[in-house]
Design a protein around this motif. Structure first.
Motif, PDB file in Angstrom:
ATOM      1  N   ALA A  25       0.829  -1.287  -0.011  1.00 16.24           N
ATOM      2  CA  ALA A  25       0.045  -0.174  -0.049  1.00 16.24           C
ATOM      3  C   ALA A  25       0.857   1.398   0.168  1.00 16.24           C
ATOM      4  O   ALA A  25       2.072   1.032   0.186  1.00 16.24           O
ATOM      5  CB  ALA A  25      -1.021   0.098   1.163  1.00 16.24           C
ATOM      6  N   GLY A  26       0.333   2.429  -0.435  1.00 21.95           N
ATOM      7  CA  GLY A  26       0.957   3.617  -0.307  1.00 21.95           C
ATOM      8  C   GLY A  26       1.056   4.156  -1.822  1.00 21.95           C
ATOM      9  O   GLY A  26       0.583   3.707  -2.723  1.00 21.95           O
ATOM     10  N   PRO A  27       1.580   5.308  -1.821  1.00 21.91           N
ATOM     11  CA  PRO A  27       1.658   6.146  -3.250  1.00 21.91           C
ATOM     12  C   PRO A  27       2.438   5.383  -4.471  1.00 21.91           C
ATOM     13  O   PRO A  27       1.748   5.231  -5.366  1.00 21.91           O
ATOM     14  CB  PRO A  27       2.412   7.508  -2.843  1.00 21.91           C
ATOM     15  N   GLU A  28       3.417   4.547  -4.027  1.00 22.19           N
ATOM     16  CA  GLU A  28       4.102   3.884  -5.143  1.00 22.19           C
ATOM     17  C   GLU A  28       3.149   2.698  -5.724  1.00 22.19           C
ATOM     18  O   GLU A  28       2.811   2.615  -7.112  1.00 22.19           O
ATOM     19  CB  GLU A  28       5.146   3.310  -4.698  1.00 22.19           C
ATOM     20  N   VAL A  29       2.371   2.253  -4.906  1.00 24.88           N
ATOM     21  CA  VAL A  29       1.577   1.100  -5.274  1.00 24.88           C
ATOM     22  C   VAL A  29       0.260   1.760  -6.042  1.00 24.88           C
ATOM     23  O   VAL A  29      -0.028   1.145  -6.973  1.00 24.88           O
ATOM     24  CB  VAL A  29       0.903   0.137  -4.057  1.00 24.88           C
ATOM     25  N   ALA A  64      -0.583   0.811  -9.976  1.00 22.01           N
ATOM     26  CA  ALA A  64      -2.088   0.321 -10.063  1.00 22.01           C
ATOM     27  C   ALA A  64      -2.619   1.343 -11.371  1.00 22.01           C
ATOM     28  O   ALA A  64      -3.326   0.673 -11.915  1.00 22.01           O
ATOM     29  CB  ALA A  64      -2.743   0.453  -8.962  1.00 22.01           C
ATOM     30  N   SER A  65      -2.276   2.382 -11.260  1.00 19.16           N
ATOM     31  CA  SER A  65      -2.969   3.220 -12.402  1.00 19.16           C
ATOM     32  C   SER A  65      -2.412   3.013 -13.503  1.00 19.16           C
ATOM     33  O   SER A  65      -3.206   2.980 -14.633  1.00 19.16           O
ATOM     34  CB  SER A  65      -2.712   4.840 -11.886  1.00 19.16           C
ATOM     35  N   ASP A  75      -4.458  10.018  -8.809  1.00 19.38           N
ATOM     36  CA  ASP A  75      -4.728  11.098  -7.772  1.00 19.38           C
ATOM     37  C   ASP A  75      -4.525  10.567  -6.377  1.00 19.38           C
ATOM     38  O   ASP A  75      -3.775  11.529  -5.338  1.00 19.38           O
ATOM     39  CB  ASP A  75      -6.421  11.673  -7.809  1.00 19.38           C
ATOM     40  N   ALA A  76      -4.617   9.421  -5.991  1.00 23.58           N
ATOM     41  CA  ALA A  76      -4.282   9.072  -4.609  1.00 23.58           C
ATOM     42  C   ALA A  76      -2.905   8.997  -4.377  1.00 23.58           C
ATOM     43  O   ALA A  76      -2.396   8.685  -3.119  1.00 23.58           O
ATOM     44  CB  ALA A  76      -5.052   7.554  -4.263  1.00 23.58           C
ATOM     45  N   ALA A  77      -2.232   8.690  -5.464  1.00 27.03           N
ATOM     46  CA  ALA A  77      -0.769   8.551  -5.325  1.00 27.03           C
ATOM     47  C   ALA A  77       0.073   9.875  -5.011  1.00 27.03           C
ATOM     48  O   ALA A  77       0.996   9.827  -4.572  1.00 27.03           O
ATOM     49  CB  ALA A  77      -0.177   8.029  -6.494  1.00 27.03           C
ATOM     50  N   GLY A  78      -0.898  10.866  -5.250  1.00 25.05           N
ATOM     51  CA  GLY A  78      -0.285  12.393  -4.652  1.00 25.05           C
ATOM     52  C   GLY A  78       0.327  13.275  -5.892  1.00 25.05           C
ATOM     53  O   GLY A  78       0.734  12.738  -7.063  1.00 25.05           O
ATOM     54  N   ALA A  79       0.902  14.432  -5.267  1.00 24.64           N
ATOM     55  CA  ALA A  79       1.692  15.308  -6.126  1.00 24.64           C
ATOM     56  C   ALA A  79       2.947  14.569  -6.719  1.00 24.64           C
ATOM     57  O   ALA A  79       3.292  15.138  -7.948  1.00 24.64           O
ATOM     58  CB  ALA A  79       1.697  16.650  -5.450  1.00 24.64           C
ATOM     59  N   ALA A  80       3.613  13.970  -6.181  1.00 28.26           N
ATOM     60  CA  ALA A  80       4.813  13.461  -6.492  1.00 28.26           C
ATOM     61  C   ALA A  80       4.618  12.603  -7.608  1.00 28.26           C
ATOM     62  O   ALA A  80       5.685  12.237  -8.387  1.00 28.26           O
ATOM     63  CB  ALA A  80       5.254  12.635  -5.462  1.00 28.26           C
ATOM     64  N   HIS A  81       3.416  11.941  -7.966  1.00 24.96           N
ATOM     65  CA  HIS A  81       3.245  11.197  -9.040  1.00 24.96           C
ATOM     66  C   HIS A  81       2.140  11.986 -10.334  1.00 24.96           C
ATOM     67  O   HIS A  81       1.322  11.469 -10.854  1.00 24.96           O
ATOM     68  CB  HIS A  81       2.589   9.928  -8.880  1.00 24.96           C
TER      69      HIS A  81
END
Length: 395
Positions: free
Chosen positions: A76-80, A84-85, A116-122
């Motif tokens: 789980a987390g931004p990388e996942v 997944a996207s 979007d769930a991954a955040g601004a870094a992505h």
């Protein structure tokens, strides 16, 4: 793979991909992979892409249908979320290719939510998903009720606005510097990618003004002067200096447009690489469509290979943009970056579209040149018949 038929029995494809990955306990001296989720999504997409290109679309679908599910099992987390996207992005392309535009739109909505769930870094993943979702929604608009998507045009506009928001939010990102000292950042390339989606969307709904403005924005971004101004007349004539150094050499060591081209090529290793290549393709396509058919004789490239200095440079400019689109899509489809596997799948489609577009443009130029030479010959004969014959005209 018939439309509406869900392939649930191809787990063996997923197992085969999973077993091909090296075990984390195979060697204590080997460092663990820094991003297992991204690697999983890349492996799945790469394997499916090979099956897809070999003509086994059912096998490719069997892998990607469960791709995001497998990726989310990594952790789980931004990388996942980002990985997944990408898996969903790839699966949506196969759904759309099978004519399942509504299912593809649902998958792309899920991809956007993951990104979007991954955040601004992505932000690159977020842009890639929004551009793909907007393009698919545009296809739904063009297909009409048969697509099975209610409110497709509003959905398309929402994704376009979201893509613009991601690009604008990328201000201050790392970039390069042109010869004139102007900073050229990643945000500029992302805005171009978003503009490419707007060209496709506007063409789908028949809005020639927005399509032309967006194409002009892309063209100006890669020319050595400021972008679209409020006094633009809607054309692509001499007021636009072709600052595309790869097609129109100049003495500048590294102009703003050349620096931007380099950044665009670097995007080939990123999730949004296909979106950048797509923008160039859409710009070239719209420029060619906007060229008046009555002026095709003037649009032809001169027999010497020189580009015309009048309005005749329009189609030559379109070919220059096509050439850049071909270079960028080729780079994206050959990238070995783990984050660009889904982009490579989309870039395959863009590359084929570019090849077709350039062939159509070459035929148009050849036909125009033949017509012009025929008119010159007829004019010469008429002149010779009305007076004393002069020396033979050089051919």
């Amino acid at each position: 793979w018939a439309p509406g038929f869900r392939l649930l029995g191809r787990r063996e494809d997923l197992v085969r991909v999973a077993l091909s990955r090296p075990s984390s306990s195979s060697s204590a001296s080997e460092p663990p992979e820094p991003d297992p989720a991204a690697r999983m999504a890349s492996d799945l997409t790469t394997y499916a892409r090979g099956r897809y290109r070999a003509g086994d679309r059912a096998g490719a679908a069997g892998v990607l249908e469960h791709g995001a599910e497998m990726v989310t099992r990594v952790g789980a987390g931004p990388e996942v979320d980002a990985a997944a996207s990408r898996a969903r992005l790839a699966w949506a392309l196969l759904q759309a290719d099978a004519g399942e535009l509504a299912h593809a739109q649902d998958t792309l909505s899920a991809a956007c939510a993951s990104a979007d769930a991954a955040g601004a870094a992505h932000k690159r993943d977020r842009l890639a998903c929004r551009v793909a979702a907007a393009i698919n929604a545009a296809r739904c608009v063009a297909a009409g009720p048969a697509a099975g998507v209610v409110g497709a045009e509003a959905l398309m506009q929402a994704h376009l606005d979201a893509a613009d928001g991601v690009a604008e939010g990328a201000e201050g990102a790392e970039g390069a510097e042109g010869a004139d000292g102007t900073e050229v950042g990643d945000a500029a390339v992302m805005r171009v990618a978003a503009a490419g989606a707007r060209v496709a969307a506007a063409a789908a709904v028949g809005d020639s003004r927005v399509a032309s403005e967006s194409a002009r924005y892309i063209l100006d971004a890669f020319s050595n002067h400021s972008p679209l101004g409020s006094e633009w007349d809607g054309g692509f004539g001499d007021d636009v200096t072709p600052g595309l150094e790869r097609a129109f050499p100049s003495s500048a060591s590294l102009s703003r447009s050349e620096a931007l081209i380099e950044l665009a090529l670097q995007a080939a290793d990123e999730p949004h690489g296909f979106a950048v290549a797509h923008a160039f393709k859409q710009c070239a396509q719209w420029i060619a469509l906007a060229a008046p058919c009555d002026d095709d004789d003037d649009d032809a490239v001169h027999p010497s290979g020189d580009v015309g200095t009048g309005s005749g440079s329009t189609l030559a400019r379109a070919d220059a943009m096509y050439a850049l689109a071909e270079e960028m899509s080729a780079a994206a489809r050959s990238s070995e970056s783990a984050s660009s596997a889904a982009s490579g799948l989309y870039a395959d489609v863009t590359f084929a579209d570019v090849k077709l577009g350039r062939a159509q443009l070459a035929l148009r130029l050849a036909t125009s040149l033949a017509a012009r030479l025929r008119k010159e010959d007829e004019s010469g004969r008429a002149g010779a018949g009305g007076g004393a014959a002069g020396p033979p005209r050089p051919r």
